[in-house]
Write an enzyme that holds these catalytic residues in place. Structure first.
Site, PDB file in Angstrom:
ATOM      1  N   HIS B 120      -6.138   0.955   6.601  1.00  0.00           N
ATOM      2  CA  HIS B 120      -5.154   0.133   5.898  1.00  0.00           C
ATOM      3  C   HIS B 120      -5.573  -1.340   6.029  1.00  0.00           C
ATOM      4  O   HIS B 120      -6.133  -1.717   7.053  1.00  0.00           O
ATOM      5  CB  HIS B 120      -3.807   0.376   6.578  1.00  0.00           C
ATOM      6  CG  HIS B 120      -2.628  -0.217   5.886  1.00  0.00           C
ATOM      7  ND1 HIS B 120      -2.256  -1.526   6.055  1.00  0.00           N
ATOM      8  CD2 HIS B 120      -1.722   0.326   5.033  1.00  0.00           C
ATOM      9  CE1 HIS B 120      -1.167  -1.771   5.342  1.00  0.00           C
ATOM     10  NE2 HIS B 120      -0.822  -0.662   4.707  1.00  0.00           N
ATOM     11  N   ASP B 197      -3.944   2.996  15.566  1.00  0.00           N
ATOM     12  CA  ASP B 197      -2.836   2.674  14.672  1.00  0.00           C
ATOM     13  C   ASP B 197      -2.189   4.003  14.286  1.00  0.00           C
ATOM     14  O   ASP B 197      -2.708   4.737  13.453  1.00  0.00           O
ATOM     15  CB  ASP B 197      -3.396   1.945  13.439  1.00  0.00           C
ATOM     16  CG  ASP B 197      -2.390   1.866  12.307  1.00  0.00           C
ATOM     17  OD1 ASP B 197      -1.238   2.290  12.488  1.00  0.00           O
ATOM     18  OD2 ASP B 197      -2.782   1.381  11.223  1.00  0.00           O
ATOM     19  N   GLN B 200       0.975   6.218  10.704  1.00  0.00           N
ATOM     20  CA  GLN B 200       1.142   7.459   9.921  1.00  0.00           C
ATOM     21  C   GLN B 200       1.068   8.696  10.816  1.00  0.00           C
ATOM     22  O   GLN B 200       1.160   9.817  10.320  1.00  0.00           O
ATOM     23  CB  GLN B 200       0.060   7.581   8.847  1.00  0.00           C
ATOM     24  CG  GLN B 200       0.053   6.476   7.816  1.00  0.00           C
ATOM     25  CD  GLN B 200       1.266   6.500   6.908  1.00  0.00           C
ATOM     26  OE1 GLN B 200       2.079   7.430   6.918  1.00  0.00           O
ATOM     27  NE2 GLN B 200       1.411   5.463   6.114  1.00  0.00           N
ATOM     28  N   LYS B 223       8.620   3.784   9.430  1.00  0.00           N
ATOM     29  CA  LYS B 223       8.006   5.022   8.924  1.00  0.00           C
ATOM     30  C   LYS B 223       8.460   6.238   9.728  1.00  0.00           C
ATOM     31  O   LYS B 223       8.038   7.359   9.468  1.00  0.00           O
ATOM     32  CB  LYS B 223       6.477   4.911   8.963  1.00  0.00           C
ATOM     33  CG  LYS B 223       5.932   3.864   7.978  1.00  0.00           C
ATOM     34  CD  LYS B 223       4.424   3.894   7.960  1.00  0.00           C
ATOM     35  CE  LYS B 223       3.805   2.624   7.422  1.00  0.00           C
ATOM     36  NZ  LYS B 223       3.832   2.513   5.960  1.00  0.00           N
ATOM     37  N   CYS B 364      -3.027  -0.206  -0.181  1.00  0.00           N
ATOM     38  CA  CYS B 364      -3.518  -1.166   0.828  1.00  0.00           C
ATOM     39  C   CYS B 364      -4.782  -0.662   1.494  1.00  0.00           C
ATOM     40  O   CYS B 364      -4.968  -0.804   2.708  1.00  0.00           O
ATOM     41  CB  CYS B 364      -2.469  -1.463   1.893  1.00  0.00           C
ATOM     42  SG  CYS B 364      -0.953  -2.132   1.252  1.00  0.00           S
TER      43      CYS B 364
HETATM   44  C1  LIG Z   1      -2.063   3.503   8.618  1.00  0.00           C
HETATM   45  C2  LIG Z   1      -1.192   2.304   8.426  1.00  0.00           C
HETATM   46  N1  LIG Z   1      -1.354   1.252   9.227  1.00  0.00           N
HETATM   47  C3  LIG Z   1      -0.584   0.154   9.110  1.00  0.00           C
HETATM   48  C4  LIG Z   1       0.391   0.066   8.152  1.00  0.00           C
HETATM   49  C5  LIG Z   1       1.170  -1.193   8.041  1.00  0.00           C
HETATM   50  O1  LIG Z   1       2.488  -0.968   8.348  1.00  0.00           O
HETATM   51  P1  LIG Z   1       3.536  -2.137   8.216  1.00  0.00           P
HETATM   52  O2  LIG Z   1       3.530  -2.537   6.793  1.00  0.00           O
HETATM   53  O3  LIG Z   1       4.811  -1.505   8.641  1.00  0.00           O
HETATM   54  O4  LIG Z   1       3.080  -3.223   9.121  1.00  0.00           O
HETATM   55  C6  LIG Z   1       0.595   1.142   7.293  1.00  0.00           C
HETATM   56  C7  LIG Z   1       1.636   1.055   6.251  1.00  0.00           C
HETATM   57  O5  LIG Z   1       1.535   1.478   5.158  1.00  0.00           O
HETATM   58  C8  LIG Z   1      -0.219   2.274   7.435  1.00  0.00           C
HETATM   59  O6  LIG Z   1      -0.079   3.325   6.615  1.00  0.00           O
END
Ligand SMILES: Cc1ncc(COP(=O)(O)O)c(C=O)c1O
Ligand SMILES: [Zn+2]
Lengths: 146, 409
Positions: B120, B197, B200, B223, B364
């Site tokens: 992401h 991270d 997900q 999420k 993203c």
């Molecule tokens: C794998 C992953 N990392 C980070 C994020 C970023 O999350 P946030 O927008 O809540 O900071 C997302 C969100 O779509 C994600 O899917």
């Protein structure tokens, strides 16, 4: 008109005919329009002589709405003066923003009226206006637009 | 078959164009159960005050609520102590905190940071900025066509030069579940620090930071049933202790003089300013709810949804599914696909007319899109409150897309 009609009746014809989707000969203006959120991309070409848009065409890729809206626009502006084209663009923006609702004022938009209900789909407004914005930018950057 | 949890999510009763909402954008954000909504409301009705600052009972109640949420979160991921839990706004902020505090203080010219190509943007951009600043190198692990990390990249690209490996637990585009333990072992064998991270991941799979021996972990409350605006950074205490503060200001200090200040101990050192107590309370309730449902149940439901969706999608001609297309263990219920000849935004609008919410775009993850050579994809993503009927409605609508755009049948 719901979205189903927008897709089935209006856009298909333009998408499938691709009649305006090609480069033109001796363009006087070539301008890129992109819609980063959607990934829509068009390259618009215009040939302007003595303040008249003699020919126009586009290439690019993107969603059906951005591509068809550009194609419909090209049908409308070919042979028109720069002033008329700007007026068409402003009327189109007015329709999409719901600022112009008077049917008579919208009549000049002909086929493009079919995109009126995009004003209820905020997520797709950018797609519908991409070609028109590119047109206005193109006209503004052209040194001999009359 | 009825889903016993659906009734806990009031928003799932909504209709659009007189059609019931079919919410399949859970990877973007999950819906919230009544209990979470109620917990946040109760906090604002009964306990709200600025925590830490007041010497009166209400402020103490707010502080207690906030610190209880921290302990519940620590226990949830099996952290050694609640000092290792820093509340942030979301995963993005947590990743930035690590990059600018930890990364900036350890990285030197020529050092390498390794991330998968599928990350992401929030796990790419902070590193891009940092390597520019330091003259370091950002190096990528690539994927095979089913979305799995290339073995040889794991072997060859994590080297003595690697200082940081940062990787998603689960891909937000392909749903691939990455081999976290293996990556951590490899990275530790060369002395690199690992950030996972699990934005997900943790909504669907249990996470145990001790078992993984992970150095940093980040996730977003929104999420996993909690409100937006609350996220978590876990870090090993000895790492966090040695890191400089990220944001500075109130709440994170001990003493402030005209030219100098001393900082509060963990976790407050990293929580400048008034925190999101309501969000933390919501997160604590979300954790209770998930524990009550149980990860086993969540996985059983989601595997059935995923397998059904993959099977149905494979039977629609002109639909291509990216990543692993067979039902398998290393894939979560996040499915990216395209309808041939149709831009994802059009597919999404057509499904929207039937009340179906999916995502369309680059998710993203533009470097991954370029790597896969697609401009954008559609993405359907499931959570345990979805049903087989939701998927059938989605499939039924998807079958109409090409016809609407004039491609015969
Ligand atoms: C794998 C992953 N990392 C980070 C994020 C970023 O999350 P946030 O927008 O809540 O900071 C997302 C969100 O779509 C994600 O899917
Ligand atoms: Zn578009």
């Amino acid at each position: 008109m719901g979205i189903e009609q927008i897709y089935t009746e209006v856009l298909q014809e333009h998408l499938n005919s691709k009649r305006n989707k090609h480069p033109i000969t001796n363009p006087t203006v070539r301008l890129n329009g992109v819609n980063p959120s959607c990934g829509d991309e068009i390259e618009l070409e215009l040939r302007m002589t003595d303040g008249v848009i003699e020919d126009a065409g586009y290439t690019g890729r993107g969603c059906a709405i951005s591509q068809a809206s550009t194609s419909i626009m090209i049908d409308l502006i070919k042979g028109k003066s720069v002033e008329e084209a700007v007026k068409l663009a402003d009327t189109f923006f007015g329709m999409i923003k719901h600022e112009i609702t008077d049917e008579e004022k919208l009549e000049i938009l002909e086929d493009a009226i079919a995109l009126k209900d995009i004003s209820h789909m905020p997520a797709r407004v950018k797609c519908a206006v991409l070609g028109w914005h590119t047109l206005k930018d193109g006209i503004a950057t052209n040194p001999n637009n009359g | 078959m009825s889903n016993p949890f659906r009734k806990d999510f009031p928003i799932l009763d909504s209709t659009f164009n007189n059609k019931p909402l079919v919410y399949l954008d859970n990877a973007a954000t999950s819906q919230k159960p009544d209990s979470v909504i109620k917990a946040v409301e109760d906090y604002y009705r009964k306990q709200n005050a600025n925590p830490y600052r007041g010497l009166y009972q209400l402020s103490v109640a707010a502080t207690d609520a906030y610190e209880e949420a921290r302990s519940i979160t620590a226990e949830f991921i099996n952290a050694k102590s609640s000092k290792e839990i820093i509340f942030t706004r979301n995963s993005t902020e947590a990743l930035n905190l690590i990059a600018y505090s930890y990364g900036r203080s350890v990285l030197k010219a020529g050092d390498e940071i390794v991330i998968p190509i599928s990350e992401h943007h929030s796990n790419i951009l902070p590193w891009q900025q940092l390597v520019k600043e330091k003259g370091a190198v950002l190096s990528y692990l690539y994927l095979d066509k089913n979305g799995y990390l290339l073995e040889e990249d794991i072997e060859n690209k994590i080297t003595e030069r690697t200082k940081i490996v940062s990787i998603a637990h689960v891909s937000n585009v392909l749903g691939t579940v990455y081999p976290i333990e293996k990556i951590i072992q490899k990275a530790h064998s060369v002395g690199a620090v690992v950030i996972v991270d699990t934005a997900q991941g943790i909504p669907h799979y249990p996470v145990d930071v001790k078992q993984w021996d992970v150095d940093f972990l980040v996730f977003s409350g929104h999420k996993m049933l909690a409100p937006m605006g609350i996220g978590v950074l876990y870090g090993k205490e000895e790492l966090l202790d040695n890191m400089p503060p990220f944001l500075t200001g109130g709440e994170m200090i001990e003493y402030v003089y005209e030219q100098e200040a001393t900082f509060a101990p963990l976790p407050n050192k990293f929580e400048a300013g008034t925190p999101n107590v309501g969000g933390a309370v919501g997160l604590a309730e979300a954790i209770r709810y998930i524990n009550q449902v149980g990860y086993d149940t969540i996985q059983n439901i989601e595997e059935e949804l995923r397998d059904h969706a993959l099977k149905e999608l494979s039977q629609i001609p002109d639909v291509v599914v990216y990543g692993e297309t067979k039902a398998g263990r290393d894939r979560c219920g996040v499915i990216s696909f395209n309808v041939e000849g149709v831009h994802p935004h059009d597919t999404s609008s057509i499904l929207d007319a039937d009340g179906i919410a999916i995502r369309a775009g680059h998710h993203c993850a533009q470097p991954l899109m370029n790597y896969m050579d697609v401009a954008a994809t559609c993405r359907a993503s499931f959570y345990f409150y979805n049903t087989i009927e939701d998927i059938d409605t989605f499939i039924h609508s998807l079958k109409k897309v090409r016809r609407w755009l004039g491609y015969g049948n």
